[in-house]
Design an enzyme around this catalytic site. Structure first.
Site, mmCIF file in Angstrom:
data_model
loop_
_atom_site.group_PDB
_atom_site.id
_atom_site.type_symbol
_atom_site.label_atom_id
_atom_site.label_comp_id
_atom_site.label_asym_id
_atom_site.label_seq_id
_atom_site.Cartn_x
_atom_site.Cartn_y
_atom_site.Cartn_z
ATOM 1 N N GLY A 5 29.286 40.259 44.628
ATOM 2 C CA GLY A 5 29.108 39.045 45.376
ATOM 3 C C GLY A 5 30.432 38.360 45.625
ATOM 4 O O GLY A 5 31.467 38.925 45.509
ATOM 5 N N CYS A 6 30.580 37.086 46.349
ATOM 6 C CA CYS A 6 31.866 36.410 46.568
ATOM 7 C C CYS A 6 32.695 36.232 45.114
ATOM 8 O O CYS A 6 31.999 35.984 44.138
ATOM 9 C CB CYS A 6 31.462 35.146 46.943
ATOM 10 S SG CYS A 6 33.029 34.142 47.142
ATOM 11 N N PHE A 7 33.871 36.767 45.082
ATOM 12 C CA PHE A 7 34.653 36.889 43.971
ATOM 13 C C PHE A 7 34.987 35.584 43.198
ATOM 14 O O PHE A 7 35.359 35.382 42.274
ATOM 15 C CB PHE A 7 35.885 37.879 44.320
ATOM 16 C CG PHE A 7 36.475 37.732 45.141
ATOM 17 C CD1 PHE A 7 37.046 36.425 45.694
ATOM 18 C CD2 PHE A 7 37.231 38.885 45.725
ATOM 19 C CE1 PHE A 7 37.871 36.186 46.781
ATOM 20 C CE2 PHE A 7 38.120 38.679 46.944
ATOM 21 C CZ PHE A 7 38.685 37.404 47.221
#
Length: 171
Positions: free
Chosen positions: A5-7
């Site tokens: 997902g979003c890092f």
């Protein structure tokens, strides 16, 4: 390299684990050389957002790191398997212990009725994201929401007292 997902949030939570020495966020698993954040967001590069984690395996065994990785996200959602920016992925620049352990854990997950959509692959490169994305949440005083899937932790963690007795099964 772990993609889930979003890092920004993943890096924040992985950095909290005892034994983590450092992290970098970036991109891997695509077909474009040296992509930037906006390139990857265009969804044309095939890269996943990933967190490269440096850790001391004496303090944080690979299986424990990957247990936390799987507990932090829904690894069953196919977010463009093979090409999605937010896909679940375990990448390395060479065949190594992390990939081997990830494959074994995925087999265990399948045996227990899960349907992992996690890519586990050797990739040719890791491209570090721009400086403004490194430790994004910490630099801004943000505490991202954390998914805690205790089923995953229970599956891969046996209490020390029952580890070698063979008297207790894990479900």
């Amino acid at each position: 390299m772990l993609g889930s997902g979003c890092f920004w949030g993943r890096e924040y939570h992985l950095r909290q684990l005892p034994g983590v020495i450092g992290t970098q966020v970036g991109f891997a698993g695509g077909h474009t050389d040296s992509p930037g954040y906006h390139d990857v967001c265009s969804k044309d590069t095939g890269h996943a957002e990933v967190v490269a984690v440096r850790y001391d395996p004496e303090v944080l065994p690979t299986e424990q790191l990957l247990t936390e990785f799987f507990a932090l996200h829904n690894f069953e959602i196919n977010r463009g398997k093979g090409t999605g920016q937010y896909r679940s992925a375990v990448f390395s620049l060479r065949e190594d212990e992390q990939l081997s352990v990830a494959r074994s854990m995925i087999d265990t997950l399948r045996e227990r009725g899960f349907d992992p959509a996690t890519d586990v692959n050797v990739v040719p490169a890791f491209y570090r994201a721009e400086a403004r994305h490194q430790q994004y949440c910490s630099a801004r005083g943000l505490t991202p929401k954390r998914r805690n899937d205790d089923r995953i932790r229970r599956l891969f963690t046996l209490p020390e007292s029952t580890e070698n007795t063979g008297n207790q099964s894990v479900s």
